[in-house]
Enzyme design. Sequence first.
Site, PDB file in Angstrom:
ATOM      1  N   ASP A  93      -5.028  -0.683  -4.748  1.00 21.34           N
ATOM      2  CA  ASP A  93      -3.644  -0.327  -4.408  1.00 21.34           C
ATOM      3  C   ASP A  93      -2.630  -1.388  -4.811  1.00 21.34           C
ATOM      4  O   ASP A  93      -1.557  -1.077  -5.303  1.00 21.34           O
ATOM      5  CB  ASP A  93      -3.525   0.004  -2.906  1.00 21.34           C
ATOM      6  CG  ASP A  93      -3.876  -1.169  -1.999  1.00 21.34           C
ATOM      7  OD1 ASP A  93      -4.402  -2.192  -2.486  1.00 21.34           O
ATOM      8  OD2 ASP A  93      -3.618  -1.067  -0.780  1.00 21.34           O
TER       9      ASP A  93
ATOM     10  N   THR B 171       0.828  -1.217   0.000  1.00 23.67           N
ATOM     11  CA  THR B 171       0.000   0.000   0.000  1.00 23.67           C
ATOM     12  C   THR B 171       0.861   1.266   0.000  1.00 23.67           C
ATOM     13  O   THR B 171       0.561   2.232  -0.700  1.00 23.67           O
ATOM     14  CB  THR B 171      -0.939   0.028   1.220  1.00 23.67           C
ATOM     15  OG1 THR B 171      -1.720  -1.164   1.215  1.00 23.67           O
ATOM     16  CG2 THR B 171      -1.876   1.229   1.169  1.00 23.67           C
TER      17      THR B 171
HETATM   18  C1  GP9 Z   1      -1.954  -0.986   6.759  1.00 32.27           C
HETATM   19  C2  GP9 Z   1      -2.282  -1.185   5.314  1.00 32.27           C
HETATM   20  C3  GP9 Z   1      -1.571  -2.425   4.928  1.00 32.27           C
HETATM   21  O1  GP9 Z   1      -1.895   0.302   7.214  1.00 32.27           O
HETATM   22  O2  GP9 Z   1      -2.045  -0.100   4.525  1.00 32.27           O
HETATM   23  O3  GP9 Z   1      -1.795  -2.793   3.646  1.00 32.27           O
HETATM   24  P1  GP9 Z   1      -0.627  -3.541   2.817  1.00 32.27           P
HETATM   25  O4  GP9 Z   1       0.474  -2.560   2.676  1.00 32.27           O
HETATM   26  O5  GP9 Z   1      -0.206  -4.757   3.604  1.00 32.27           O
HETATM   27  O6  GP9 Z   1      -1.307  -3.860   1.534  1.00 32.27           O
END
Ligand code: GP9
Length: 412
Positions: A254, A80
């Site tokens: 994302d 993300t």
């Molecule tokens: C946690 C979230 C995690 O704050 O953003 O998502 P990830 O990076 O594991 O997809």
Amino acid sequence: DGSELAEIENHVRANQVEPNKDMFGIAKDKNLILVSLESLQSFVINNTMNGQEVTPFLNDFIGDSFYFENFYHQTQQGKTSDSEFIMDNSLYPLNRGAVFFTHSGNEFESMTERLNENGYFTSTMHANNKSFWNRDIMYDALEYQRFYSITDYEVTEDNSVNWGMKDIPFFEQSVEHMKEMQQPFYTKMITLTNHYPFTLDEEDKLIGEYDSNSGTLNRYFQTVRYMDEAVKNLIQDLKDSGLYEDSIIVMYGDNYGISENHNQAMSKYLDKKVTPFVSTQLQRVPLIIHIPGMEGKTISDVSGQIDLRPTMMHLLGIETKNDIQFGEDLFSKENEQFTILRDGRFITEDYVYAGNECYNKETEEPTDMKYCEPYKERAATELEYSDKIIYSDLLRFYQGEEKEINKANSKE
Ligand code: GP9
């Protein structure tokens, strides 16, 4: 030194495209509401699972928005946080590690900084610990004015599941924050429920599970369906608060949710073998841009997260022609269909380069490498230039003329 930046700048200028005159500034002074949709991949859009629609609301909403159906995530280990990095800077993330951790001390020219200069109130909203992914530090470097993190939300056992606060209450409380914001504002909401291992409370399961040998994929459809419901509520809340008409809403997936470890189950669902070609096409994530008063349109051009910055800034009427960015405005008529994934795979209008093969998109089979050859070096150069900017903190040298020009333009 600065001469390295000059070489990169030449490359960037040579590939620069003109914004689309009809779209430039179409959302001038509107709020920009960004929604980062956790782990949402495009294969569930307009699709069913055991006869049930997986994303009924989004399927509708797309009809009213610009929907980019060949849009790819370009994230790597930073997940993300990588998608946030790409979106704000139009640079590639690193091949190893997360830039949010490794280079938060760098100088950046983020979209956020430019929006600040243009009178926007800028923030991120995410109901997690503020230091997760080093966000609190990196958001300062990217110049966010405010980070609404877990302490700005009422999080209870009841409204939490899996990684934390559920998306429905998260959106509800986020809209409450938005109502207090000075306008125009830019805010980015980062969702959480549709995250591995994709667990839900009974009452939030709106459809059944899938029936493959992967519990992960089986549950994924359910959490995606929950996310769809959450987005439906969000849009209703935005309408009720009057913010909807004054805002452009940009939503994007994302990163991937289903890894290659689940290829067997995925191949059951897709009813075909998951070849390197199919695997690459599974890296498509939805990009939805809703502009009040504009009719919806599905756009098939090949694009990626790197294109978000110029696209959004141009819609808001902010020039980027003096910026160092690797993406292109997706509404530009000159836009080239060429998207590079962080691991070196790439996609053109007709071909996909993956697993050392050049796949023909129509037949989905490997074809003569000569069709991919011209793009191979370009892909490598582009990633190398972006890496150089990060590793040598080259935007330190982007302080002179260009920055002054941008400032002057902002004030016009
Ligand atoms: C946690 C979230 C995690 O704050 O953003 O998502 P990830 O990076 O594991 O997809």
